[in-house]
Design an enzyme around this catalytic site. Structure first.
Site, PDB file in Angstrom:
ATOM      1  N   ASP A  33       0.875  -1.177   0.000  1.00 25.60           N
ATOM      2  CA  ASP A  33       0.000   0.000   0.000  1.00 25.60           C
ATOM      3  C   ASP A  33       0.910   1.224   0.000  1.00 25.60           C
ATOM      4  OD1 ASP A  33      -3.200   0.350   1.418  1.00 25.60           O
ATOM      5  OD2 ASP A  33      -1.941   2.064   0.886  1.00 25.60           O
ATOM      6  N   SER A 127     -16.979  -3.510  -9.095  1.00 24.59           N
ATOM      7  CA  SER A 127     -18.058  -2.702  -8.528  1.00 24.59           C
ATOM      8  C   SER A 127     -19.326  -2.860  -9.345  1.00 24.59           C
ATOM      9  CB  SER A 127     -17.607  -1.239  -8.555  1.00 24.59           C
ATOM     10  OG  SER A 127     -18.711  -0.390  -8.339  1.00 24.59           O
ATOM     11  N   TYR A 152     -13.637   6.659 -13.270  1.00 26.38           N
ATOM     12  CA  TYR A 152     -13.491   5.634 -12.228  1.00 26.38           C
ATOM     13  C   TYR A 152     -14.207   4.350 -12.637  1.00 26.38           C
ATOM     14  CZ  TYR A 152     -14.997   2.820  -8.338  1.00 26.38           C
ATOM     15  OH  TYR A 152     -15.304   1.740  -7.561  1.00 26.38           O
ATOM     16  N   LYS A 156     -12.899   0.249 -13.727  1.00 21.60           N
ATOM     17  CA  LYS A 156     -13.361  -1.062 -13.218  1.00 21.60           C
ATOM     18  C   LYS A 156     -13.732  -1.962 -14.399  1.00 21.60           C
ATOM     19  CE  LYS A 156     -12.665  -0.362  -8.919  1.00 21.60           C
ATOM     20  NZ  LYS A 156     -11.518  -1.029  -8.296  1.00 21.60           N
ATOM     21  N   PHE A 181     -21.508  -4.148  -4.062  1.00 22.98           N
ATOM     22  CA  PHE A 181     -22.561  -3.147  -4.021  1.00 22.98           C
ATOM     23  C   PHE A 181     -22.092  -2.055  -3.053  1.00 22.98           C
ATOM     24  CE2 PHE A 181     -25.767  -4.461  -7.041  1.00 22.98           C
ATOM     25  CZ  PHE A 181     -25.079  -5.538  -7.566  1.00 22.98           C
ATOM     26  N   LEU A 203     -22.452   8.009   1.621  1.00 23.83           N
ATOM     27  CA  LEU A 203     -23.571   8.325   2.505  1.00 23.83           C
ATOM     28  C   LEU A 203     -23.281   8.043   3.984  1.00 23.83           C
ATOM     29  CD1 LEU A 203     -26.497   9.185   2.891  1.00 23.83           C
ATOM     30  CD2 LEU A 203     -27.193   6.840   2.325  1.00 23.83           C
TER      31      LEU A 203
HETATM   32  N1  UDP Z   1     -26.167  10.297  -0.756  1.00 22.86           N
HETATM   33  C1  UDP Z   1     -26.865  11.337  -0.165  1.00 22.86           C
HETATM   34  N2  UDP Z   1     -26.142  12.256   0.568  1.00 22.86           N
HETATM   35  C2  UDP Z   1     -24.795  12.165   0.739  1.00 22.86           C
HETATM   36  C3  UDP Z   1     -24.098  11.094   0.134  1.00 22.86           C
HETATM   37  C4  UDP Z   1     -24.819  10.173  -0.616  1.00 22.86           C
HETATM   38  O1  UDP Z   1     -28.082  11.452  -0.283  1.00 22.86           O
HETATM   39  O2  UDP Z   1     -24.215  13.039   1.400  1.00 22.86           O
HETATM   40  C5  UDP Z   1     -26.919   9.306  -1.539  1.00 22.86           C
HETATM   41  C6  UDP Z   1     -26.447   9.185  -2.985  1.00 22.86           C
HETATM   42  O3  UDP Z   1     -27.082  10.168  -3.775  1.00 22.86           O
HETATM   43  C7  UDP Z   1     -26.864   7.751  -3.323  1.00 22.86           C
HETATM   44  C8  UDP Z   1     -26.707   7.017  -1.986  1.00 22.86           C
HETATM   45  O4  UDP Z   1     -26.701   8.035  -0.983  1.00 22.86           O
HETATM   46  O5  UDP Z   1     -28.224   7.710  -3.693  1.00 22.86           O
HETATM   47  C9  UDP Z   1     -25.394   6.231  -1.895  1.00 22.86           C
HETATM   48  O6  UDP Z   1     -24.338   7.087  -2.249  1.00 22.86           O
HETATM   49  P1  UDP Z   1     -22.809   6.695  -2.048  1.00 22.86           P
HETATM   50  O7  UDP Z   1     -21.985   7.851  -2.528  1.00 22.86           O
HETATM   51  O8  UDP Z   1     -22.581   6.237  -0.640  1.00 22.86           O
HETATM   52  O9  UDP Z   1     -22.615   5.424  -2.964  1.00 22.86           O
HETATM   53  P2  UDP Z   1     -22.858   5.224  -4.555  1.00 22.86           P
HETATM   54  O10 UDP Z   1     -24.019   4.305  -4.655  1.00 22.86           O
HETATM   55  O11 UDP Z   1     -23.100   6.553  -5.170  1.00 22.86           O
HETATM   56  O12 UDP Z   1     -21.600   4.594  -5.005  1.00 22.86           O
END
Ligand code: UDP
Length: 342
Positions: A33, A127, A152, A156, A181, A203
């Protein structure tokens, strides 16, 4: 002598949890790493959990000479799990060359050394982003891939293609791509977890940082999607469950149980949860305040996706088992331990 697994990106979020699970399953682990998005202290935490400090080398795997020297020093590796990669979707749009350079060259350098040292097994971090917005849900492994929405995501898809072609050309070399996922949560010890630099994109880290008072308010991106409550749906999988899938995949490779020398699997729970459901669940299970507001949709987001996991369940004999509530609590316990909150 137990088998030795190279874990690239092993001090990162999913990598560190997987190192712990590999050690518990009796593997020796060496981590490569370059600490571009992680801390060396993670090694102490891993040692606290497992009682064993993994070997560690600070290597930039996109650097061919450095990678070759690493393998010269560790010539007896049995299998590789390749996590090390840049992973911020938005940043990849701004800096495509950095993403292509890092994510593609690191894979090429590893595969070159697999041939050089006759290392026959690799598990690759892919992914569900390769599916884009699928026409039919849930997504199976037969669901067609869609053109990537970001550099990105494209790395993948290209890496999967490289693995497929590599396996096709080299009988006896075996690769499994795991299509993750949405990994969330942390180790139950709260000694390792997700530690994003700066403002979190994902999120759950944004939720836990808001709950910890580091962010004022969570923005929920969009409440006008075609979903029951209007917020987007994802398949959130516990990171320890996800790590377990890697151990199963490594055993499948080492024990020659593959049906084809290149395979790919969906790794999710099979259940979709909306952003609002996740937020409400977090509040219910932790009892903490979580200020949030509805904000516009985030560019590039898909509306809904979740996995059909039957292929992984049946073929790998692996299944996600941890409940979302337990997982969210583990994420909160990790955030509290990082911030020194009781
Ligand atoms: N999301 C949100 N607010 C945030 C970050 C993410 O509402 O501050 C939503 C985002 O729009 C998606 C879900 O949470 O619908 C998962 O987002 P994340 O970025 O964690 O993963 P992704 O599926 O985009 O790879």
């Amino acid at each position: 002598m137990s088998k030795q697994v190279l874990v690239t990106g092993g001090t990162g979020y999913i990598g560190s949890h997987t190192v712990v699970e590999l050690q518990a399953a009796g593997f020796r682990v060496v981590i490569a790493d370059n600490l571009s998005n992680s801390n060396i202290e993670v090694l102490d935490a891993i040692q606290k959990i497992s009682g064993v400090r993994p070997d560690f080398e600070n290597v930039d795997l996109a650097d061919k000479l450095a990678t070759d020297s690493f393998f010269d020093k560790y010539p007896d590796i049995d299998a590789i799990i390749h996590f090390a990669a840049f992973k911020a979707v938005g940043e990849s749009v701004q800096k495509p060359l950095e993403y292509y350079h890092n994510n593609l060259n690191s894979l090429l350098n590893l595969l070159g050394n697999m041939l050089r040292y006759n290392i026959r097994n690799m598990v690759f971090s892919s992914s569900c982003t390769v599916y884009g917005q699928p026409d039919k849900l849930p997504v199976t492994e037969q669901t067609p891939r869609k053109p990537a929405e970001s550099p990105y995501g494209n790395t993948k898809a290209i890496c999967e293609d490289i693995l497929r072609d590599f396996c096709h050309a080299n009988a006896g070399f075996n690769c499994i791509a795991l299509r993750y996922f949405n990994p969330i949560g942390a180790h139950p010890s709260a000694l390792i977890g997700e530690l994003p630099l700066g403002v979190p994109n994902n999120l759950v880290p944004f939720i836990t940082q808001t709950a910890a008072g580091i962010r004022n308010e969570l923005s929920i991106f969009g409440d006008d999607y075609a979903t029951p409550d209007g917020t987007a749906i994802r398949d959130y999988i516990n990171v320890v469950d996800l790590s377990g899938a890697h151990v199963v995949a490594i055993n499948r490779l080492i024990q020659d149980k593959q049906k084809a020398n290149y395979e790919f699997f969906n790794v999710g729970t099979g259940t979709g949860l909306s952003v609002m459901q996740l937020v409400k669940s977090f509040i219910a299970v932790t009892g903490v305040q979580l200020p949030y507001k509805i904000a516009p949709r985030r560019a590039g987001d898909i509306e809904k996706i979740w996995a059909d996991t039957s292929f992984a369940n049946e073929e790998l004999g692996w299944k996600a088992s941890r409940a979302t509530e337990e997982t969210l609590l583990s994420a909160w316990n990790w955030e509290k331990s990082v911030r020194g909150i009781n």
